[in-house]
Write a protein that holds these residues in place. Structure first.
Motif, PDB file in Angstrom:
ATOM      1  N   LEU A  40       0.211   4.040  -2.866  1.00 48.42           N
ATOM      2  CA  LEU A  40      -0.908   4.683  -2.182  1.00 48.42           C
ATOM      3  C   LEU A  40      -1.796   5.489  -3.129  1.00 48.42           C
ATOM      4  O   LEU A  40      -3.009   5.527  -2.965  1.00 48.42           O
ATOM      5  CB  LEU A  40      -0.387   5.578  -1.056  1.00 48.42           C
ATOM      6  N   ARG A  80      -5.523   3.474  -7.246  1.00 48.30           N
ATOM      7  CA  ARG A  80      -6.796   2.943  -6.748  1.00 48.30           C
ATOM      8  C   ARG A  80      -6.784   1.417  -6.697  1.00 48.30           C
ATOM      9  O   ARG A  80      -7.266   0.808  -5.749  1.00 48.30           O
ATOM     10  CB  ARG A  80      -7.940   3.431  -7.643  1.00 48.30           C
ATOM     11  N   THR A 140      -4.251  -0.586  -6.311  1.00 50.82           N
ATOM     12  CA  THR A 140      -3.398  -1.012  -5.189  1.00 50.82           C
ATOM     13  C   THR A 140      -4.171  -0.912  -3.885  1.00 50.82           C
ATOM     14  O   THR A 140      -4.109  -1.824  -3.045  1.00 50.82           O
ATOM     15  CB  THR A 140      -2.122  -0.152  -5.121  1.00 50.82           C
ATOM     16  N   ARG A 141      -4.900   0.173  -3.701  1.00 50.60           N
ATOM     17  CA  ARG A 141      -5.692   0.337  -2.478  1.00 50.60           C
ATOM     18  C   ARG A 141      -6.774  -0.736  -2.390  1.00 50.60           C
ATOM     19  O   ARG A 141      -7.022  -1.301  -1.322  1.00 50.60           O
ATOM     20  CB  ARG A 141      -6.302   1.732  -2.416  1.00 50.60           C
ATOM     21  N   ARG A 142      -7.403  -1.053  -3.525  1.00 54.60           N
ATOM     22  CA  ARG A 142      -8.452  -2.080  -3.537  1.00 54.60           C
ATOM     23  C   ARG A 142      -7.869  -3.446  -3.175  1.00 54.60           C
ATOM     24  O   ARG A 142      -8.423  -4.173  -2.357  1.00 54.60           O
ATOM     25  CB  ARG A 142      -9.136  -2.148  -4.908  1.00 54.60           C
ATOM     26  N   LEU A 156       0.830  -1.203   0.000  1.00 51.38           N
ATOM     27  CA  LEU A 156       0.000   0.000   0.000  1.00 51.38           C
ATOM     28  C   LEU A 156       0.866   1.256   0.000  1.00 51.38           C
ATOM     29  O   LEU A 156       0.598   2.210  -0.729  1.00 51.38           O
ATOM     30  CB  LEU A 156      -0.928  -0.017   1.214  1.00 51.38           C
TER      31      LEU A 156
END
Length: 77
Positions: free
Chosen positions: A39, A42, A44-46, A35
């Protein structure tokens, strides 16, 4: 807090409890590292959220007796 894991002294944990926590903490550390590297992305965050949920579900503690080390740790997370 040295030697504590989720607020409970590590010395009071059984070997299997320590091993299970160490694995989950390592998995969560990997999620946080991924993460941090992406960061602003999107996707990667999901993926991080999905993986964190998998880790939490795997450690759900549904069969852990109330007040047990596992139950306390899951509640803390």
């Amino acid at each position: 807090m040295e030697g504590e894991c989720f607020g409970r002294p590590e010395a009071s944990l059984s070997a299997s409890e320590r091993q299970g926590r160490e694995g989950r903490l390592r998995d969560l550390a990997e999620v946080l590292a991924a993460l941090a590297r992406g960061l602003g992305d999107r996707e990667t965050r999901r993926r991080a959220a999905d993986r964190a949920l998998e880790i939490a579900n795997a450690a759900s503690g549904a069969d852990a007796p109330a007040g047990s080390t596992l139950a306390v740790a899951i509640t803390g997370v």
